[in-house]
Design an enzyme around this catalytic site. Structure first.
Site, PDB file in Angstrom:
ATOM      1  N   HIS A   1       7.916  -7.119   2.943  1.00  0.00           N
ATOM      2  CA  HIS A   1       7.672  -6.302   1.753  1.00  0.00           C
ATOM      3  C   HIS A   1       6.392  -5.509   1.932  1.00  0.00           C
ATOM      4  O   HIS A   1       5.533  -5.837   2.767  1.00  0.00           O
ATOM      5  CB  HIS A   1       7.569  -7.185   0.501  1.00  0.00           C
ATOM      6  CG  HIS A   1       6.288  -7.957   0.406  1.00  0.00           C
ATOM      7  ND1 HIS A   1       5.171  -7.486  -0.258  1.00  0.00           N
ATOM      8  CD2 HIS A   1       5.932  -9.171   0.903  1.00  0.00           C
ATOM      9  CE1 HIS A   1       4.196  -8.380  -0.182  1.00  0.00           C
ATOM     10  NE2 HIS A   1       4.633  -9.415   0.518  1.00  0.00           N
ATOM     11  N   CYS A   2       6.270  -4.410   1.162  1.00  0.00           N
ATOM     12  CA  CYS A   2       5.027  -3.640   1.155  1.00  0.00           C
ATOM     13  C   CYS A   2       4.425  -3.767  -0.243  1.00  0.00           C
ATOM     14  O   CYS A   2       4.606  -4.793  -0.899  1.00  0.00           O
ATOM     15  CB  CYS A   2       5.277  -2.185   1.533  1.00  0.00           C
ATOM     16  SG  CYS A   2       6.447  -1.341   0.455  1.00  0.00           S
ATOM     17  N   VAL A   3       3.761  -2.740  -0.736  1.00  0.00           N
ATOM     18  CA  VAL A   3       3.091  -2.838  -2.028  1.00  0.00           C
ATOM     19  C   VAL A   3       4.063  -2.887  -3.189  1.00  0.00           C
ATOM     20  O   VAL A   3       3.846  -3.580  -4.181  1.00  0.00           O
ATOM     21  CB  VAL A   3       2.114  -1.655  -2.209  1.00  0.00           C
ATOM     22  CG1 VAL A   3       1.443  -1.697  -3.583  1.00  0.00           C
ATOM     23  CG2 VAL A   3       1.050  -1.683  -1.115  1.00  0.00           C
TER      24      VAL A   3
ATOM     25  N   ARG B   1       7.882  -2.554  -2.515  1.00  0.00           N
ATOM     26  CA  ARG B   1       9.283  -2.624  -2.093  1.00  0.00           C
ATOM     27  C   ARG B   1       9.591  -3.805  -1.178  1.00  0.00           C
ATOM     28  O   ARG B   1       8.759  -4.185  -0.367  1.00  0.00           O
ATOM     29  CB  ARG B   1       9.672  -1.333  -1.350  1.00  0.00           C
ATOM     30  CG  ARG B   1       9.768  -0.106  -2.211  1.00  0.00           C
ATOM     31  CD  ARG B   1       9.632   1.154  -1.373  1.00  0.00           C
ATOM     32  NE  ARG B   1       8.235   1.402  -1.001  1.00  0.00           N
ATOM     33  CZ  ARG B   1       7.856   2.225  -0.028  1.00  0.00           C
ATOM     34  NH1 ARG B   1       8.766   2.849   0.681  1.00  0.00           N
ATOM     35  NH2 ARG B   1       6.586   2.404   0.235  1.00  0.00           N
TER      36      ARG B   1
END
Length: 471
Positions: free
Chosen positions: A26-28, A30
Site C-alpha cells: 500500500h501507499c499513502v 491506495r
C-alpha cells in the site's frame, strides 16, 4: 474484529482470491495489487464496497483507493488473506511482468528520475521565474526587462542561476547516481562518472554548436585524439554511461578476489566507463542530435511545413527527455539570420504549454489527492513558464497518457502556427510568456494557438483519466 475486516474479506473475493494475488502493498491512500490475472478483478463490485473510493490500473498494478486509513485496511487485509505483504519496490518489480516493453521502458525511466523530481521542480520554478524577470520586456515601452532596470533584480537573477545551473547543467550527475542507486552498485562511482561528463575543463555542451571544429579542445593520446566535450543537461549519454558503469562494476566484481575487490572493482569499472562515455556514447549522442537538426531545418524550409509541424510538435516533448532539444537553438539562430525570425521557437513554446495543460488536467482529476498535488501544482506552473522537465518526469511520464495527450495538443497547435506563418523575433521565452517573443503581426494568431495547446491536452487528459479512474 478489525475495523475493515468485512470489507477486506469482500475485497479478497473480488480480486480473484488469494491465488490470484502475486503481491500486495500500500501507499499513502491506495492498496496496490499485482494480480496474476487482472481480468478476474470485479471492479464494479469492489467500488461498491463502503471503504473503497475507486479503482484503476497503472504500471501493471491494480490499485484500490481507500484513503487516509489505508494502513489500517492493509493490516486487516493481510490478516484475513494470509498473504505476506511486501515493499513498494518489490511490488513494482513484480508488476513489470504485466507490462509491455514500452511500459517497462517508461517505468524504468520514471524510476531513474523519481529521486530527482524535488530538485527538478525547484529548478523549473527558478528558471521560469528567471524567464519572467530577465527575458520579458515589460518596462520602458516594452524595451527593457526588470533585470535591465533594477540592480536588485539583476543580482537576484544572477544568484538564482547558481541553483538553476547546479540542477539542470549538472543533471547527468544526478542521473548516473540514480542509476547506480537503482541497480544496487556503488553510488559514489556513479557521482564521479557524472562529474566527468560535466567537468569545467570540457567545452560546455551549450557552446558546442557555436564553436568552430578546429577550436574544440581535445585529449591527444598520440595515436588518437578525443574531443573534450561536456554533456551538460544531456540525458541519453548520462543514462548510457550510467548503465555502462553498472555493467562493468558487476563484471569486475565477479572476477575480482574479495581480498582486493575494494581496489580492483572501482578501477576496472570507473576508468573504462569514463573512456567509453567520452569516446563512444557521447559522440553517438551528438550524431543523433546533428541528424535531428538537419531534419528540422529541412522540414521548416520545405513546402511540407505543416506536415513537419505536426511531427515536430508531436515529438518535441520526447526530444526534451533525451536532452537533444538544445540542438534546436542553433537551428533557431540560423532561421533568424536567414528569415529575420523563426517559426521553430513558437512550436517549442506551444509544446511547453501543452505539457503544462496535461498536468493541469491531472490537477483537476486528482483535486482530492493532496499527495499528488504537491507535485502537480508546481510542475504545471513550471511548464507554463517554459520549463517542462518537472511536468514530464514528475507527472506526465509517470501516467503515460497525459504525456501523449500533451503531445497531441502540441501537434495540432503547431500545425496552426506553421500553417499561419507565425514567427518569433527571438528565442529564450517559452511557455505562456512565449507570446512576448512573437512578432506583433502574429501575436493574435499565436494567442489562438495557445488556446488550442491549453484546451485540447486538458480535455483529452480528463477524458482518458476518467476512463482510467485516476483520482
Amino acid at each position: 474484529m478489525g475495523k475493515f475486516e468485512n470489507d477486506s474479506k469482500e475485497l479478497l473475493k473480488y480480486v480473484g482470491g488469494k491465488e490470484n494475488i502475486s503481491a500486495v502493498t500500500h501507499c499513502v491512500t491506495r492498496m496496490r495489487f499485482v494480480l496474476n490475472d487482472p481480468s478476474k478483478a470485479d471492479k464494479e463490485a469492489i467500488e461498491k464496497l463502503k471503504s473503497v473510493k475507486g479503482t484503476f490500473t497503472q504500471a501493471g498494478q491494480f490499485q484500490v483507493v481507500i484513503g487516509n486509513e489505508v494502513s489500517v485496511f492493509y493490516n486487516d487485509f493481510i490478516k484475513v488473506s494470509g498473504i505476506d505483504g511486501v515493499s513498494k519496490d518489490e511490488v513494482k518489480n513484480v508488476a513489470k511482468n504485466n507490462m509491455t516493453f514500452i511500459q517497462k521502458l517508461m517505468a524504468n525511466i520514471a524510476e531513474i528520475f523519481s529521486p530527482l523530481i524535488p530538485a527538478i521542480i525547484v529548478g523549473g520554478l527558478i528558471l521560469g521565474f528567471r524567464n519572467i524577470i530577465g527575458d520579458m520586456k515589460l518596462l520602458e515601452d516594452g524595451t527593457k526587462s526588470l533585470v535591465e532596470v533594477s540592480q536588485f533584480w539583476a543580482g537576484t537573477n544572477s544568484f538564482l542561476w547558481l541553483i538553476g545551473e547546479a540542477i539542470f547543467h549538472f543533471l547527468p550527475v544526478g542521473i548516473t547516481w540514480s542509476i547506480t542507486k537503482k541497480m544496487g552498485t556503488t553510488q559514489i562511482l556513479g557521482i564521479v562518472l557524472g562529474i566527468t561528463l560535466v567537468s569545467p575543463q570540457l567545452l560546455n555542451a551549450y557552446a558546442v554548436a557555436g564553436t568552430p571544429a578546429d577550436k574544440i579542445p581535445f585529449w591527444n593520446f598520440g595515436f588518437a585524439q578525443v574531443k573534450m566535450i561536456g554533456y551538460q543537461a544531456q540525458v541519453i549519454p548520462a543514462i548510457l554511461a550510467g548503465f555502462t558503469l553498472v555493467f562493468l562494476e558487476r563484471g569486475a566484481r565477479k572476477i575480482s578476489p574479495a581480498s582486493i575487490s575494494m581496489i580492483v572493482v572501482p578501477f576496472l569499472a570507473l576508468v573504462p566507463a569514463v573512456l567509453i562515455a567520452h569516446i563512444v556514447i557521447g559522440p553517438i549522442g551528438w550524431v543523433i542530435g546533428s541528424g535531428i537538426s538537419q531534419v528540422v531545418y529541412g522540414g521548416l524550409t520545405s513546402s511540407f511545413g505543416a506536415i513537419f509541424a505536426a511531427i515536430f510538435g508531436f515529438l518535441y516533448a520526447p526530444l526534451v527527455i533525451t536532452g537533444l532539444h538544445h540542438m534546436t537553438n542553433a537551428i533557431d539562430l540560423q532561421l533568424m539570420a536567414q528569415f529575420n525570425g523563426t517559426s521553430l521557437w513558437p512550436m517549442i513554446a506551444l509544446s511547453n504549454i501543452a505539457q503544462g495543460s496535461a498536468v493541469l488536467a491531472m490537477i483537476y482529476l486528482q483535486r482530492k489527492n493532496e499527495e499528488a498535488q504537491e507535485i502537480n501544482v508546481p510542475a504545471c506552473i513550471s511548464a507554463y513558464l517554459g520549463v517542462t522537465e518537472p511536468a514530464m518526469f514528475g507527472v506526465n511520464l509517470k501516467y503515460s497518457f497525459p504525456f501523449l495527450c500533451g503531445m497531441t495538443g502540441s501537434a495540432i497547435a503547431a500545425i496552426i502556427s506553421v500553417g499561419s506563418g507565425v514567427m518569433a523575433n527571438s528565442i529564450g521565452v517559452g511557455g505562456l510568456p512565449g507570446i512576448l517573443s512573437i512578432k506583433p503581426a502574429f501575436m493574435m494568431t499565436f494567442a489562438i494557438c495557445m488556446v488550442v495547446a491549453i484546451v485540447i491536452p486538458f480535455v483529452l487528459t480528463v477524458i482518458v483519466g476518467k476512463k482510467k479512474g485516476i483520482k
